[in-house]
Scaffold this active site. Structure first.
Site, PDB file in Angstrom:
ATOM      1  NE  ARG A  57      37.724  73.362  41.449  1.00 40.49           N
ATOM      2  CZ  ARG A  57      36.889  73.517  42.467  1.00 40.49           C
ATOM      3  NH1 ARG A  57      36.006  74.496  42.449  1.00 40.49           N
ATOM      4  NH2 ARG A  57      36.934  72.717  43.505  1.00 40.49           N
ATOM      5  CB  SER A  91      32.910  72.246  43.263  1.00 43.76           C
ATOM      6  OG  SER A  91      32.153  72.625  44.375  1.00 43.76           O
ATOM      7  CG  HIS A  92      31.368  76.643  43.405  1.00 41.99           C
ATOM      8  ND1 HIS A  92      32.319  75.998  44.154  1.00 41.99           N
ATOM      9  CD2 HIS A  92      31.882  77.865  43.117  1.00 41.99           C
ATOM     10  CE1 HIS A  92      33.353  76.798  44.337  1.00 41.99           C
ATOM     11  NE2 HIS A  92      33.120  77.936  43.705  1.00 41.99           N
ATOM     12  CE  LYS A 138      35.810  69.402  45.272  1.00 48.60           C
ATOM     13  NZ  LYS A 138      34.592  69.653  46.096  1.00 48.60           N
ATOM     14  CG  ASP A 191      28.364  72.315  46.110  1.00 58.59           C
ATOM     15  OD1 ASP A 191      27.877  71.204  46.392  1.00 58.59           O
ATOM     16  OD2 ASP A 191      29.562  72.595  46.312  1.00 58.59           O
ATOM     17  CG  ASP A 238      31.140  68.906  44.535  1.00 56.81           C
ATOM     18  OD1 ASP A 238      30.531  69.947  44.855  1.00 56.81           O
ATOM     19  OD2 ASP A 238      32.256  68.622  45.011  1.00 56.81           O
ATOM     20  CG  ASP A 279      31.309  69.262  48.342  1.00 51.23           C
ATOM     21  OD1 ASP A 279      30.611  70.137  47.796  1.00 51.23           O
ATOM     22  OD2 ASP A 279      32.551  69.329  48.390  1.00 51.23           O
ATOM     23  NE  ARG A 280      30.056  74.780  48.324  1.00 52.78           N
ATOM     24  CZ  ARG A 280      29.965  76.040  47.904  1.00 52.78           C
ATOM     25  NH1 ARG A 280      30.031  77.034  48.766  1.00 52.78           N
ATOM     26  NH2 ARG A 280      29.776  76.298  46.623  1.00 52.78           N
ATOM     27  CG  HIS A 339      32.694  72.696  52.453  1.00 51.94           C
ATOM     28  ND1 HIS A 339      32.607  71.621  51.601  1.00 51.94           N
ATOM     29  CD2 HIS A 339      33.051  73.748  51.687  1.00 51.94           C
ATOM     30  CE1 HIS A 339      32.907  72.007  50.370  1.00 51.94           C
ATOM     31  NE2 HIS A 339      33.175  73.288  50.393  1.00 51.94           N
TER      32      HIS A 339
END
Length: 519
Positions: free
Chosen positions: A52, A136-137, A146, A276, A278, A280-281, A363
């Site tokens: 990142r 992500s966030h 990832k 978020d 992406d 995933d949360r 998560h």
């Protein structure tokens, strides 16, 4: 070949054929070669769990190409899947990564736009390694990657990222003679069908749900997953926009769920869901516009999964409420405590063949999703649990609430690890009144150690940072962030007053001993 959800594929499939070889074929011919432009710039891109950085200032096309080539060498795969989020830099970075993969002779499966859990579905269902381009966030200026092996097995520090880091700071090998191919595929419908096969909604009562996609990838996936005649979805910020014009795509921050809470109340909705960047949360809001803690959601889903598979293990990280292991045990499960981070949770889930896992960060990991995390599947569980009975969500979740907790507090320090150690040293004489030697510290690890000494009479452990169990049942955890020069503080107690007291004492210790950076 495809892999079945819940199986634990070889984490290093194909690695043996590289045993004893140099990291890159043909590397010797570059021995002594001058340093290449960008070498120093790329060194800090690889973090503990992913890659990142600012894009394209740090994470640029050349870095992405090198990552693709190194990942191909790492996995030894003949095919690698690539997906991306809606950030402006994602298409070019994903294309450069694909060039690196093809330069090493492997084929690229371009899965297109999707959420991170969509990429995990592609990796798991096709049995191929995968790369997801997302930050992500993080704010719009950032991007990242990832990585996972076949079967959605995570790649982290110690399981492959260290080799990616090395490849970013070494000369590149020349492309192989037979370049790999490129094929587009769209498995989004398969992803939706798989999630819906795991949690059915046909028997629920009608529900009205407000969904805040935060201009992230849930704007693409939520309309498909939640397309059901018994659900009335009120969309909020579904337009894909990597500039995040409405709020940051980080639902852990209260300001970023304020619009969702207000809209739930205004609409008279049964609940709200926030994702978020992406997707995933997942974070949940009840019918009153009040947040539902991830620990409550973990307790709810754990009970549902254990009802189907009694006696199985459930993994939770050490920041979750003390109620979580209690609820798991009461539901007939075996609680397994983990460090914070998806690579640690997934490894323990595979080791214990756990049915479910959860973290305080929203998560949620599922045995039937290749031990990977998917916020959308967690959302389906919450919707099903709510719709299968008549009480409002606040009443349903009251059964999973036992203690008061603080929000996660970030304490900025210039060197997190040293700060913890210095707090321990400051209280080495056994002081318990917030006083001490006054040793100045600014390193987070030193601060954690100083706090440890200040609470010397309490039970402590160092599984992840410092966790202190206080007399009477209150506890706190202080740990260094993997990505920022900050300490993260979480505390829990019998009520809000006890939490405030514990939190205040820890912050006082850090302040007295110089652990807090005023900048």
């Amino acid at each position: 070949m495809s892999t079945t959800p819940g199986t634990a594929p070889d984490r290093y499939a194909g690695q043996d054929r590289h045993a004893g070889q140099d990291r890159h074929a043909g590397q010797d011919r570059h021995a002594g070669q001058d340093r290449y432009p960008g070498q120093d710039r790329y060194a800090g891109l690889v973090k503990a769990y992913d890659i990142r950085g600012l894009a394209p200032e740090l994470l640029d096309a050349e870095a992405a190409r090198r990552i693709g080539a190194a990942f191909t060498e790492l996995t030894g795969a003949s095919r690698i899947a690539v997906a991306r989020d809606m950030r402006a830099t994602s298409p070019a970075l994903a294309a450069a990564f694909a060039d690196g993969v093809r330069d090493r002779g492997a084929d690229v499966l371009d899965a297109g736009l999707g959420s991170t859990d969509y990429l995990y579905y592609v990796s798991g269902s096709l049995g191929v390694p995968g790369a997801m381009f997302t930050a992500s966030h993080n704010p719009a200026r950032y991007n990242g990657v990832k990585l996972c092996r076949a079967g959605a097995v995570p790649v982290g520090d110690g399981t492959g990222l260290e080799r990616i880091r090395a490849a970013l700071t070494e000369p590149s090998p020349p492309p192989v003679a037979a370049r790999g191919g490129l094929a587009a595929l769209d498995l989004l419908d398969g992803y939706v069908a798989h999630l819906r096969s795991l949690v059915g909604l046909d028997g629920i009562r009608p529900l009205k749900v407000v969904v805040d996609a935060g201009n992230g990838m849930a704007g693409l996936t939520a309309p498909k997953v939640l397309d059901h005649p018994l659900l009335r979805v009120v969309p909020l910020y579904f337009e894909l926009d990597g500039e995040f014009p409405n709020h940051e795509a980080d639902p852990m921050k209260a300001a970023n769920v304020a619009d969702l809470k207000a809209r739930v109340v205004a609409e008279g909705a049964d609940l709200g869901l926030a994702f978020d960047g992406d997707a995933d949360r997942c974070f949940v809001v009840d019918e009153r516009g009040e947040g539902v803690s991830p620990s409550q959601v973990i307790g709810l889903i754990a009970a549902r999964e254990l009802a189907r598979r009694p006696g199985r293990a459930v993994v939770h990280n050490l920041i979750t409420s003390r109620a979580v292991p209690e609820l798991i045990a009461e539901a007939g499960g075996k609680p397994v405590r983990s460090r914070v981070g998806h690579s640690f949770v997934k490894a323990l889930m595979a080791e214990h063949d756990a049915v479910f896992g959860g973290e305080h960060s929203g998560h949620y990991y599922f045995h039937d999703f290749w031990f990977a995390d998917t916020g959308m599947l967690a959302a389906l569980h919450v919707l099903a649990a709510l719709g299968e009975q008549d009480r409002p969500l606040s009443a349903l979740m009251a059964g999973y609430t036992r203690y008061a907790a603080s929000d996660e507090i970030n304490v900025r320090v210039s060197d997190p690890e040293a700060a913890v150690e210095a707090v321990r040293a400051a209280f080495a004489a056994g002081a318990d009144d917030g006083a001490g030697s006054g040793v100045p510290v600014s390193h987070p690890a030193a601060a954690v150690q100083a706090v440890r000494a200040a609470f010397a009479a309490a039970e402590t452990d160092l599984l992840d940072g410092l966790t202190v169990e206080l007399p009477g049942g209150a506890w706190f955890n202080l740990r260094a962030s993997q990505t920022e020069p900050v300490l993260r503080l979480n505390a829990e107690g019998a009520d809000a007053n006890e939490v405030a007291t514990v939190r205040g004492r820890v912050l006082d210790v850090l302040a007295v001993h110089g652990g807090i950076d005023p900048s």
